[in-house]
Write a protein that holds these residues in place. Structure first.
Motif, short mmCIF file in Angstrom:
data_model
loop_
_atom_site.label_atom_id
_atom_site.label_comp_id
_atom_site.label_asym_id
_atom_site.label_seq_id
_atom_site.Cartn_x
_atom_site.Cartn_y
_atom_site.Cartn_z
N ASN A 5 3.80 -13.32 9.00
CA ASN A 5 2.49 -13.41 8.38
C ASN A 5 1.36 -13.01 9.08
O ASN A 5 0.26 -12.44 8.47
CB ASN A 5 2.57 -14.92 7.77
CG ASN A 5 3.92 -15.23 6.92
OD1 ASN A 5 4.18 -14.50 6.11
ND2 ASN A 5 4.04 -16.53 6.88
N THR A 6 1.07 -13.47 10.41
CA THR A 6 0.11 -12.96 11.05
C THR A 6 0.13 -11.67 11.23
O THR A 6 -1.39 -10.87 11.03
CB THR A 6 0.02 -13.82 12.54
OG1 THR A 6 0.37 -14.96 12.49
CG2 THR A 6 -1.00 -13.36 13.25
N LEU A 7 1.06 -10.88 11.45
CA LEU A 7 1.03 -9.48 11.47
C LEU A 7 0.64 -8.78 10.41
O LEU A 7 -0.11 -7.97 10.13
CB LEU A 7 2.36 -8.73 11.97
CG LEU A 7 2.87 -8.98 13.30
CD1 LEU A 7 4.19 -8.13 13.52
CD2 LEU A 7 1.88 -8.25 14.29
N ARG A 8 1.03 -9.39 8.89
CA ARG A 8 0.63 -8.87 7.76
C ARG A 8 -0.91 -9.01 7.58
O ARG A 8 -1.47 -8.01 6.88
CB ARG A 8 1.56 -9.60 6.64
CG ARG A 8 3.15 -9.07 6.45
CD ARG A 8 3.47 -9.63 5.30
NE ARG A 8 4.74 -9.26 5.12
CZ ARG A 8 6.12 -10.12 5.58
NH1 ARG A 8 5.80 -11.33 6.33
NH2 ARG A 8 7.19 -9.46 5.57
N SER A 9 -1.51 -10.10 8.19
CA SER A 9 -2.85 -10.44 7.97
C SER A 9 -3.76 -9.44 8.93
O SER A 9 -4.94 -9.18 8.56
CB SER A 9 -3.38 -11.72 8.22
OG SER A 9 -3.08 -11.97 9.49
N LEU A 10 -3.01 -8.71 9.91
CA LEU A 10 -3.78 -7.92 10.97
C LEU A 10 -3.56 -6.35 10.85
O LEU A 10 -4.26 -5.47 11.08
CB LEU A 10 -3.49 -8.50 12.28
CG LEU A 10 -3.58 -9.90 12.75
CD1 LEU A 10 -3.11 -10.27 14.18
CD2 LEU A 10 -5.30 -10.10 12.88
N LEU A 11 -2.29 -6.02 10.18
CA LEU A 11 -1.95 -4.63 10.25
C LEU A 11 -2.58 -4.00 8.80
O LEU A 11 -3.03 -4.77 8.01
CB LEU A 11 -0.48 -4.40 10.42
CG LEU A 11 0.22 -4.27 11.72
CD1 LEU A 11 -0.21 -5.30 12.42
CD2 LEU A 11 1.63 -4.04 11.27
N PRO A 12 -2.72 -2.72 9.05
CA PRO A 12 -3.15 -2.15 7.71
C PRO A 12 -2.51 -2.33 6.40
O PRO A 12 -1.20 -2.72 6.67
CB PRO A 12 -3.13 -0.66 8.00
CG PRO A 12 -3.06 -0.57 9.60
CD PRO A 12 -2.40 -1.67 9.77
#
Length: 233
Positions: free
Chosen positions: A217-224
């Motif tokens: 979930n954190t990656l989804r908020s940070l990645l394009p």
């Protein structure tokens, strides 16, 4: 988000002035140990056989039974079991400690082998004691030289990393999250790899099972927004 298990662990990376979104530490088996465990178990058998035969000849054999075995003696069995046991615990079953920090701009990863505090002492004792004991055995029973040569050479000449005592810390700093386009999710091994166009090149993270979904979930908020999340089957 999860607080780090190591409160005194310091982030050594360019974005450390920004608050960490996630930090964690985890121990991971250095290599798949299934086949290695079988191989090491088989190596234990000669030591057990030598020890059992030596004890039998020393304490239970009838007078006049004949000369004692040259190779299958109790002393050789003990030496063999000590060497194989050390290799099994410190090389085959060793683990790597991973420390991670996820920041708004990028992430950092430090990893090193999990070496017990007495690891150096064990290595020093082996490097001194095993060759001396082997020399004594060889002087008394020259045929033992061929059998003891491989383990003694491994103790004396084996690199520190192969013996499980390479305690150097290795550091990886991720590229900015905006440059990653794909994420490989390996739930079976609790592993996530964020990469560019090539899935084999990127920022690899090992996680405790309970943090896997939080990290995704954190990656989804940070990645394009167009980043592709792929599940490894």
């Amino acid at each position: 988000m999860s607080p780090s298990e190591h409160k005194d662990f310091v982030a050594h990376e360019p974005d450390s002035i920004m608050p960490a979104l996630m930090t964690w530490s985890v121990k991971v088996q250095t290599r798949p140990a299934g086949a290695w465990d079988i191989a090491m178990a088989l190596l234990v058998l000669p030591g057990i056989a030598a020890l059992a035969n030596g004890l039998y000849e020393d304490h239970f054999a009838l007078p006049g039974h004949g000369a004692k075995s040259v190779l299958f003696s109790s002393i050789f069995g003990v030496v063999w079991l000590l060497i194989v046991g050390y290799m099994w615990l410190m090389v085959v079953r060793r683990k790597t400690v991973h420390h991670y920090g996820i920041h708004p701009r990028n992430g950092w990863h430090l990893h090193l082998l999990a070496v017990p505090q007495h690891g150096r002492l064990i290595l020093d004792l082996l490097r001194t004691g095993v060759p001396l004991l082997s020399l004594v055995l060889v002087l008394g029973n020259p045929p033992l030289a061929w059998l003891l040569a491989p383990p003694v050479a491994a103790i004396l000449l084996g690199p520190r990393s192969w013996l499980g005592l390479d305690i150097d810390t290795h550091t990886q700093i991720s590229a900015p999250w905006s440059s990653y386009q794909q994420v490989l999710i390996d739930r079976q091994n609790n592993r996530v790899v964020a990469s560019h166009s090539d899935l084999g090149d990127g920022f690899e993270a090992h996680l405790p099972e309970h943090l896997l979904d939080s990290y995704l979930n954190t990656l989804r908020s940070l990645l394009p927004d167009n980043a592709l999340f792929v599940h490894n089957r």
